[in-house]
Design a protein around this motif. Sequence first.
Motif, PDB file in Angstrom:
ATOM      1  N   PRO A 157       0.935  -1.253   0.005  1.00 55.21           N
ATOM      2  CA  PRO A 157       0.004   0.211   0.175  1.00 55.21           C
ATOM      3  C   PRO A 157       0.797   1.270   0.025  1.00 55.21           C
ATOM      4  O   PRO A 157       0.543   2.196  -0.658  1.00 55.21           O
ATOM      5  CB  PRO A 157      -0.933  -0.151   1.206  1.00 55.21           C
ATOM      6  CG  PRO A 157      -0.704  -1.589   1.784  1.00 55.21           C
ATOM      7  CD  PRO A 157       0.725  -2.038   1.099  1.00 55.21           C
ATOM      8  N   PHE A 158       1.967   1.127   0.640  1.00 63.43           N
ATOM      9  CA  PHE A 158       3.042   2.413   0.601  1.00 63.43           C
ATOM     10  C   PHE A 158       3.404   2.790  -0.660  1.00 63.43           C
ATOM     11  O   PHE A 158       3.688   3.757  -1.147  1.00 63.43           O
ATOM     12  CB  PHE A 158       3.949   2.462   1.733  1.00 63.43           C
ATOM     13  CG  PHE A 158       3.573   2.424   3.189  1.00 63.43           C
ATOM     14  CD1 PHE A 158       2.123   2.853   3.478  1.00 63.43           C
ATOM     15  CD2 PHE A 158       4.464   2.543   4.411  1.00 63.43           C
ATOM     16  CE1 PHE A 158       1.737   3.154   4.950  1.00 63.43           C
ATOM     17  CE2 PHE A 158       3.926   2.566   5.616  1.00 63.43           C
ATOM     18  CZ  PHE A 158       2.673   2.939   5.724  1.00 63.43           C
TER      19      PHE A 158
ATOM     20  N   TRP B 186       1.587   6.834  -6.738  1.00 64.66           N
ATOM     21  CA  TRP B 186       0.317   7.676  -6.950  1.00 64.66           C
ATOM     22  C   TRP B 186       0.846   9.209  -6.940  1.00 64.66           C
ATOM     23  O   TRP B 186       0.524  10.154  -7.723  1.00 64.66           O
ATOM     24  CB  TRP B 186      -0.748   7.412  -6.117  1.00 64.66           C
ATOM     25  CG  TRP B 186      -1.991   8.161  -6.373  1.00 64.66           C
ATOM     26  CD1 TRP B 186      -3.160   8.051  -7.130  1.00 64.66           C
ATOM     27  CD2 TRP B 186      -2.323   9.709  -5.817  1.00 64.66           C
ATOM     28  NE1 TRP B 186      -3.870   9.032  -7.188  1.00 64.66           N
ATOM     29  CE2 TRP B 186      -3.414  10.126  -6.318  1.00 64.66           C
ATOM     30  CE3 TRP B 186      -1.548  10.579  -5.084  1.00 64.66           C
ATOM     31  CZ2 TRP B 186      -3.943  11.435  -6.040  1.00 64.66           C
ATOM     32  CZ3 TRP B 186      -2.156  11.731  -4.642  1.00 64.66           C
ATOM     33  CH2 TRP B 186      -3.317  12.014  -5.252  1.00 64.66           C
ATOM     34  N   SER B 187       1.678   9.452  -5.787  1.00 65.05           N
ATOM     35  CA  SER B 187       2.227  10.821  -5.391  1.00 65.05           C
ATOM     36  C   SER B 187       3.049  11.363  -6.515  1.00 65.05           C
ATOM     37  O   SER B 187       3.112  12.548  -7.207  1.00 65.05           O
ATOM     38  CB  SER B 187       3.096  10.870  -4.227  1.00 65.05           C
ATOM     39  OG  SER B 187       2.364  10.493  -2.922  1.00 65.05           O
ATOM     40  N   LEU B 188       3.902  10.252  -7.119  1.00 67.39           N
ATOM     41  CA  LEU B 188       4.752  10.501  -8.152  1.00 67.39           C
ATOM     42  C   LEU B 188       4.032  10.850  -9.480  1.00 67.39           C
ATOM     43  O   LEU B 188       4.325  12.132 -10.148  1.00 67.39           O
ATOM     44  CB  LEU B 188       5.942   9.754  -8.650  1.00 67.39           C
ATOM     45  CG  LEU B 188       6.872   9.333  -7.607  1.00 67.39           C
ATOM     46  CD1 LEU B 188       7.761   8.146  -7.936  1.00 67.39           C
ATOM     47  CD2 LEU B 188       7.960  10.530  -7.660  1.00 67.39           C
TER      48      LEU B 188
ATOM     49  N   ALA C 263       2.091  16.669  -9.804  1.00 73.32           N
ATOM     50  CA  ALA C 263       1.998  18.076 -10.807  1.00 73.32           C
ATOM     51  C   ALA C 263       0.562  18.385 -10.836  1.00 73.32           C
ATOM     52  O   ALA C 263       0.245  19.489 -10.795  1.00 73.32           O
ATOM     53  CB  ALA C 263       2.662  17.788 -12.166  1.00 73.32           C
ATOM     54  N   ALA C 264      -0.178  17.259 -11.020  1.00 67.64           N
ATOM     55  CA  ALA C 264      -1.785  17.752 -11.008  1.00 67.64           C
ATOM     56  C   ALA C 264      -2.129  18.446  -9.823  1.00 67.64           C
ATOM     57  O   ALA C 264      -3.069  19.289  -9.830  1.00 67.64           O
ATOM     58  CB  ALA C 264      -2.535  16.332 -11.358  1.00 67.64           C
TER      59      ALA C 264
END
Length: 130
Positions: A95-96, A102-104, A108-109
């Motif tokens: 999950p991490f 997801w963060s990477l 930018a969005a």
Amino acid sequence: MSKDGLTLPLDVAATRPILEHIANKWTVLILSVLCTQPARFNDLKRRLDGITHKALSEALKRLERNGLVSRKVLPTQPVGVEYTITDLGCSLREPFAALYNWSLANGAALETAQRAYDTSRKNGGLAEQI
């Protein structure tokens, strides 16, 4: 079951206390470091740029209490302490990793959305107050 895999209604009472222990920035970062290899306190502090001595100490105690990290006193002079991720802690790796990826992919969005929101609040702030 909804298409995203969560059953509704959510059992907030059951999950909130657990998420409070594992879903903070230092927990995620500490466990991510320990997933690769055990580490001593000062090594963790060096690798976790910005964490204070107190915040790291409290986070490690909390992680040990929750069974996510084990602490081993080393027979060295001066006495050293090494932290190792437990099997339970390792179960958070997937999950991490998903959250990290997801963060990477979406960082930018998020920044674009934040700038748009801030701009709209500055430009429309007067109209909203009237």
